[in-house]
Design a protein around this motif. Structure first.
Motif, mmCIF file in Angstrom:
data_model
loop_
_atom_site.group_PDB
_atom_site.id
_atom_site.type_symbol
_atom_site.label_atom_id
_atom_site.label_comp_id
_atom_site.label_asym_id
_atom_site.label_seq_id
_atom_site.Cartn_x
_atom_site.Cartn_y
_atom_site.Cartn_z
ATOM 1 N N ALA A 191 0.834 -1.203 0.000
ATOM 2 C CA ALA A 191 0.000 0.000 0.000
ATOM 3 C C ALA A 191 0.871 1.257 0.000
ATOM 4 N N ILE A 192 1.930 1.244 0.763
ATOM 5 C CA ILE A 192 2.834 2.403 0.817
ATOM 6 C C ILE A 192 3.517 2.613 -0.530
ATOM 7 N N VAL A 193 3.984 1.531 -1.143
ATOM 8 C CA VAL A 193 4.661 1.642 -2.438
ATOM 9 C C VAL A 193 3.692 2.121 -3.516
ATOM 10 N N SER A 194 2.488 1.535 -3.572
ATOM 11 C CA SER A 194 1.543 1.968 -4.603
ATOM 12 C C SER A 194 1.079 3.403 -4.352
ATOM 13 N N LEU B 52 3.935 5.580 -5.602
ATOM 14 C CA LEU B 52 3.934 5.656 -7.060
ATOM 15 C C LEU B 52 2.801 6.534 -7.580
ATOM 16 N N PHE B 53 1.649 6.460 -6.920
ATOM 17 C CA PHE B 53 0.526 7.321 -7.301
ATOM 18 C C PHE B 53 0.905 8.784 -7.120
ATOM 19 N N GLU C 29 3.462 9.894 -9.796
ATOM 20 C CA GLU C 29 2.820 10.168 -11.089
ATOM 21 C C GLU C 29 2.061 11.485 -11.050
ATOM 22 N N LEU C 30 1.406 11.756 -9.936
ATOM 23 C CA LEU C 30 0.613 12.974 -9.820
ATOM 24 C C LEU C 30 1.500 14.221 -9.785
ATOM 25 N N ILE C 31 2.556 14.171 -9.009
ATOM 26 C CA ILE C 31 3.417 15.343 -8.853
ATOM 27 C C ILE C 31 4.381 15.506 -10.038
ATOM 28 N N ARG C 32 5.021 14.442 -10.453
ATOM 29 C CA ARG C 32 6.050 14.532 -11.493
ATOM 30 C C ARG C 32 5.457 14.661 -12.891
ATOM 31 N N ASN C 33 4.465 13.827 -13.207
ATOM 32 C CA ASN C 33 3.936 13.791 -14.575
ATOM 33 C C ASN C 33 2.578 14.472 -14.704
ATOM 34 N N HIS C 34 2.059 15.003 -13.618
ATOM 35 C CA HIS C 34 0.754 15.669 -13.604
ATOM 36 C C HIS C 34 -0.337 14.785 -14.228
ATOM 37 N N ARG C 35 -0.320 13.515 -13.829
ATOM 38 C CA ARG C 35 -1.266 12.535 -14.358
ATOM 39 C C ARG C 35 -1.821 11.718 -13.200
ATOM 40 N N ILE C 36 -3.127 11.524 -13.205
ATOM 41 C CA ILE C 36 -3.739 10.678 -12.183
ATOM 42 C C ILE C 36 -3.665 9.240 -12.678
ATOM 43 N N GLU D 271 -5.035 3.276 -12.276
ATOM 44 C CA GLU D 271 -4.764 1.875 -11.937
ATOM 45 C C GLU D 271 -4.156 1.762 -10.534
ATOM 46 N N LEU D 272 -3.292 2.701 -10.174
ATOM 47 C CA LEU D 272 -2.725 2.687 -8.820
ATOM 48 C C LEU D 272 -3.776 3.087 -7.790
ATOM 49 N N MET D 273 -4.637 4.021 -8.155
ATOM 50 C CA MET D 273 -5.714 4.414 -7.250
ATOM 51 C C MET D 273 -6.660 3.243 -7.001
ATOM 52 N N SER D 274 -6.933 2.455 -8.034
ATOM 53 C CA SER D 274 -7.820 1.308 -7.852
ATOM 54 C C SER D 274 -7.190 0.238 -6.959
ATOM 55 N N VAL D 275 -5.886 0.062 -7.052
ATOM 56 C CA VAL D 275 -5.199 -0.887 -6.177
ATOM 57 C C VAL D 275 -5.283 -0.415 -4.725
#
Length: 73
Positions: free
Chosen positions: A30-33, A36-37, A40-47, A50-54
């Motif tokens: 849970a911490i790793v996912s 990573l979420f 992705e949000l901060i670096r690539n400005h993308r939600i 798939e990580l949110m669903s996990v």
């Protein structure tokens, strides 16, 4: 104390260690996912849905198990 499971004698300590290690592994996943979420949000400005669903699945299963044990124990 030992328990007989599928014709094999298994020590209760083994079952407790397996339960604890599985719990720790789930928390680490849970911490790793979550990390990573956030990456992705901060670096690539993308939600990353798939990580949110996990993460959501982990939370739902954890809360359902807690409710089950609360009402059935």
């Amino acid at each position: 104390m030992t328990r007989r499971i599928l014709g094999i004698n298994i020590d209760e300590r083994f079952l407790d260690h397996r339960r604890r290690s599985t719990s720790i592994a789930a928390m680490a996943a849970a911490i790793v996912s979550g990390g990573l979420f956030e990456y992705e949000l901060i670096r690539n400005h993308r939600i990353a849905w798939e990580l949110m669903s996990v993460l959501l699945a982990m939370v739902v299963v954890k809360l359902a198990a807690m409710a089950w044990y609360h009402f059935n124990d």
